[in-house]
Scaffold this active site. Sequence first.
Site, PDB file in Angstrom:
ATOM      1  N   ASN A   1      -5.383  94.791 -17.381  1.00  0.00           N
ATOM      2  CA  ASN A   1      -4.172  93.910 -17.703  1.00  0.00           C
ATOM      3  C   ASN A   1      -3.760  92.350 -17.423  1.00  0.00           C
ATOM      4  O   ASN A   1      -2.563  92.128 -16.780  1.00  0.00           O
ATOM      5  CB  ASN A   1      -3.041  94.756 -17.839  1.00  0.00           C
ATOM      6  CG  ASN A   1      -1.206  94.287 -18.264  1.00  0.00           C
ATOM      7  OD1 ASN A   1      -1.481  93.911 -19.503  1.00  0.00           O
ATOM      8  ND2 ASN A   1      -0.572  95.226 -18.198  1.00  0.00           N
ATOM      9  N   SER A   2      -4.570  91.722 -17.023  1.00  0.00           N
ATOM     10  CA  SER A   2      -4.556  91.068 -16.674  1.00  0.00           C
ATOM     11  C   SER A   2      -6.052  89.660 -16.803  1.00  0.00           C
ATOM     12  O   SER A   2      -7.107  90.688 -17.734  1.00  0.00           O
ATOM     13  CB  SER A   2      -5.044  90.586 -14.902  1.00  0.00           C
ATOM     14  OG  SER A   2      -5.527  91.365 -14.435  1.00  0.00           O
TER      15      SER A   2
ATOM     16  N   GLY B   1      -1.111  98.809 -10.494  1.00  0.00           N
ATOM     17  CA  GLY B   1      -0.934 100.211 -11.255  1.00  0.00           C
ATOM     18  C   GLY B   1      -0.478 100.375 -12.945  1.00  0.00           C
ATOM     19  O   GLY B   1      -0.790  98.913 -13.737  1.00  0.00           O
TER      20      GLY B   1
ATOM     21  N   ASN C   1      -4.114 106.593 -12.233  1.00  0.00           N
ATOM     22  CA  ASN C   1      -3.939 105.636 -12.181  1.00  0.00           C
ATOM     23  C   ASN C   1      -3.385 104.622 -10.572  1.00  0.00           C
ATOM     24  O   ASN C   1      -3.863 104.360  -9.514  1.00  0.00           O
ATOM     25  CB  ASN C   1      -4.773 103.854 -13.183  1.00  0.00           C
ATOM     26  CG  ASN C   1      -4.770 102.732 -12.929  1.00  0.00           C
ATOM     27  OD1 ASN C   1      -5.294 102.467 -11.719  1.00  0.00           O
ATOM     28  ND2 ASN C   1      -4.124 101.628 -13.372  1.00  0.00           N
TER      29      ASN C   1
ATOM     30  N   TYR D   1       5.332 107.274 -16.917  1.00  0.00           N
ATOM     31  CA  TYR D   1       4.995 106.592 -15.518  1.00  0.00           C
ATOM     32  C   TYR D   1       5.763 106.429 -14.527  1.00  0.00           C
ATOM     33  O   TYR D   1       5.877 106.358 -13.196  1.00  0.00           O
ATOM     34  CB  TYR D   1       5.573 104.820 -16.541  1.00  0.00           C
ATOM     35  CG  TYR D   1       6.015 103.946 -15.733  1.00  0.00           C
ATOM     36  CD1 TYR D   1       4.295 103.136 -15.003  1.00  0.00           C
ATOM     37  CD2 TYR D   1       7.200 103.373 -15.847  1.00  0.00           C
ATOM     38  CE1 TYR D   1       5.199 102.101 -14.470  1.00  0.00           C
ATOM     39  CE2 TYR D   1       7.418 102.170 -14.946  1.00  0.00           C
ATOM     40  CZ  TYR D   1       6.300 101.984 -14.411  1.00  0.00           C
ATOM     41  OH  TYR D   1       6.999 100.382 -13.049  1.00  0.00           O
TER      42      TYR D   1
ATOM     43  N   PHE E   1      17.350  96.869 -30.872  1.00  0.00           N
ATOM     44  CA  PHE E   1      17.768  98.204 -30.252  1.00  0.00           C
ATOM     45  C   PHE E   1      19.030  98.835 -29.916  1.00  0.00           C
ATOM     46  O   PHE E   1      19.603  99.131 -28.674  1.00  0.00           O
ATOM     47  CB  PHE E   1      16.785  98.539 -29.413  1.00  0.00           C
ATOM     48  CG  PHE E   1      15.324  98.398 -29.182  1.00  0.00           C
ATOM     49  CD1 PHE E   1      14.741  98.830 -30.824  1.00  0.00           C
ATOM     50  CD2 PHE E   1      14.576  98.751 -28.515  1.00  0.00           C
ATOM     51  CE1 PHE E   1      13.266  98.154 -31.084  1.00  0.00           C
ATOM     52  CE2 PHE E   1      12.866  97.928 -28.570  1.00  0.00           C
ATOM     53  CZ  PHE E   1      12.990  97.484 -29.831  1.00  0.00           C
TER      54      PHE E   1
HETATM   55  C1  UD1 Z   1      11.819  99.452 -19.622  1.00  0.00           C
HETATM   56  C2  UD1 Z   1      11.178 101.149 -19.069  1.00  0.00           C
HETATM   57  C3  UD1 Z   1      11.420 101.522 -18.262  1.00  0.00           C
HETATM   58  C4  UD1 Z   1      10.758 100.139 -17.502  1.00  0.00           C
HETATM   59  C5  UD1 Z   1      11.184  98.917 -17.921  1.00  0.00           C
HETATM   60  C6  UD1 Z   1       9.849  98.253 -16.743  1.00  0.00           C
HETATM   61  C7  UD1 Z   1      12.198 101.887 -21.951  1.00  0.00           C
HETATM   62  C8  UD1 Z   1      12.967 103.575 -22.296  1.00  0.00           C
HETATM   63  N1  UD1 Z   1      12.198 102.607 -20.077  1.00  0.00           N
HETATM   64  O1  UD1 Z   1      12.981  99.241 -19.403  1.00  0.00           O
HETATM   65  O2  UD1 Z   1      11.312 102.887 -17.766  1.00  0.00           O
HETATM   66  O3  UD1 Z   1      10.635 100.622 -15.831  1.00  0.00           O
HETATM   67  O4  UD1 Z   1      11.107  98.573 -18.554  1.00  0.00           O
HETATM   68  O5  UD1 Z   1       9.137  97.863 -17.580  1.00  0.00           O
HETATM   69  O6  UD1 Z   1      11.348 102.002 -22.135  1.00  0.00           O
HETATM   70  N2  UD1 Z   1      15.262  95.460 -25.971  1.00  0.00           N
HETATM   71  C9  UD1 Z   1      15.404  95.279 -27.420  1.00  0.00           C
HETATM   72  N3  UD1 Z   1      14.466  95.075 -27.868  1.00  0.00           N
HETATM   73  C10 UD1 Z   1      13.064  95.002 -27.627  1.00  0.00           C
HETATM   74  C11 UD1 Z   1      13.193  95.757 -26.495  1.00  0.00           C
HETATM   75  C12 UD1 Z   1      13.858  96.009 -26.061  1.00  0.00           C
HETATM   76  O7  UD1 Z   1      16.638  95.082 -28.287  1.00  0.00           O
HETATM   77  O8  UD1 Z   1      12.585  94.717 -28.346  1.00  0.00           O
HETATM   78  C13 UD1 Z   1      16.014  96.845 -24.673  1.00  0.00           C
HETATM   79  C14 UD1 Z   1      16.098  97.796 -24.857  1.00  0.00           C
HETATM   80  O9  UD1 Z   1      17.307  98.259 -25.698  1.00  0.00           O
HETATM   81  C15 UD1 Z   1      17.328  97.802 -23.730  1.00  0.00           C
HETATM   82  C16 UD1 Z   1      16.898  95.875 -23.227  1.00  0.00           C
HETATM   83  O10 UD1 Z   1      16.105  94.861 -24.600  1.00  0.00           O
HETATM   84  O11 UD1 Z   1      18.770  98.116 -23.940  1.00  0.00           O
HETATM   85  C17 UD1 Z   1      16.055  95.637 -22.157  1.00  0.00           C
HETATM   86  O12 UD1 Z   1      14.539  96.531 -21.936  1.00  0.00           O
HETATM   87  P1  UD1 Z   1      12.991  96.218 -21.686  1.00  0.00           P
HETATM   88  O13 UD1 Z   1      12.861  94.871 -21.419  1.00  0.00           O
HETATM   89  O14 UD1 Z   1      12.132  97.241 -22.591  1.00  0.00           O
HETATM   90  O15 UD1 Z   1      13.616  97.141 -20.244  1.00  0.00           O
HETATM   91  P2  UD1 Z   1      13.976  99.168 -19.832  1.00  0.00           P
HETATM   92  O16 UD1 Z   1      14.655  99.497 -21.141  1.00  0.00           O
HETATM   93  O17 UD1 Z   1      14.961  98.371 -19.131  1.00  0.00           O
END
Ligand code: UD1
Length: 332
Positions: free
Chosen positions: A34-35, A81, A98, A147, A216
């Site tokens: 992934n790099s 990882g 992994n 994960y 979301f």
């Molecule tokens: C996600 C993972 C978490 C992981 C972290 C870092 C899930 C449920 N959780 O966390 O296990 O440790 O990434 O890799 O996948 N959002 C949007 N639109 C998008 C993408 C995200 O609204 O297209 C919102 C999400 O709903 C959330 C926030 O942005 O509220 C952050 O999302 P994200 O960057 O995916 O991180 P986490 O959900 O904290």
Amino acid sequence: MILLTGGLGYLGSHMAAQIIEQGHEVVLVDNLSNSQFAVLDRLSKLTGRVIPFVQIDVRDKAGLQQVFSQYPITQVVHFAGSKSVNESIQQPLDYYDNNVNGLISLLYVMKEAQVKTIVFSSTAAIYGEPEALPIPESSRQAPITPYGRSKQICEQVLQDLAHAEKGWKIAVLRYFNPAGAHPSGIIGEVPNGIPNNLVPYIAQVARDERPFLQVFGSDYNTVDGTGVRDFIHVQDLIDGHSKALAWLATQPQVFDTFNLGRGEGVSVKQMLDAFSKAVGREIPYKVVARRDGDSASVYADASHANALLGWQATRTVDQMAVDTWRFYENLV
Ligand code: UD1
């Protein structure tokens, strides 16, 4: 000399840049899953140094043994990882193999080489739905994906090892939401397919590679209804690793766990606003349904890292947006 596994990845490359700048010798290993190999050239350009690099998978014990016999390694930072939450649900065996077997292979080789200092990349995903905010390290662990569970098992392996054998110096760092890029704009998080995470997704919308961000959910019980997370600048996160290495060097033996976050919640809308400011125009978005498994708010109690490591995040969300955007503008 410090070994960085996953040394060409998002965090590994920023760590390499920083510790070379501090005057340390490093050797990087990476399986390039992934790099990109091109990151090595960018690092050389950034640091003005030729950086030793070996393309291997950490599960390849013989390959790792070769690296340990070739270089005078004294400390290890284990970034290598798999980190995609969605992928881990689809391919749990790959993730456990992994992440868990990778760590065990590395630990066997370290033990054989009498190198017993390791900083380990863990995650706030270990906590699952927070029982209280901010989240301290002692909080309940209830990861909801393979994960998160793979990282939880890794932490357990490290703790059991530190308990069983003398001399191990182990710092487990639980990352909240890394964002941003090196201020040079030369290295950053290289996009790989459709991002799941917020910041790379916003950056791709800003580059017109995607039409709009899907937010979301906007009906959470938060400041503006959108999800709240603890975004932390990658440079702050890396400072935490440097401080952890320095602290481990002062200990005869130790195992400890640290949250690395700013300790402050920032909403999806606030991050979007910071980006719009950095880019100089509104970034289009549409509110859609909540994403399965998302919590309303997640942010760290990072006081333990402050007390023991003397570490604190200093960079703002605006800086994360500006630095991320500088990197993306430079991308060809
Ligand atoms: C996600 C993972 C978490 C992981 C972290 C870092 C899930 C449920 N959780 O966390 O296990 O440790 O990434 O890799 O996948 N959002 C949007 N639109 C998008 C993408 C995200 O609204 O297209 C919102 C999400 O709903 C959330 C926030 O942005 O509220 C952050 O999302 P994200 O960057 O995916 O991180 P986490 O959900 O904290």
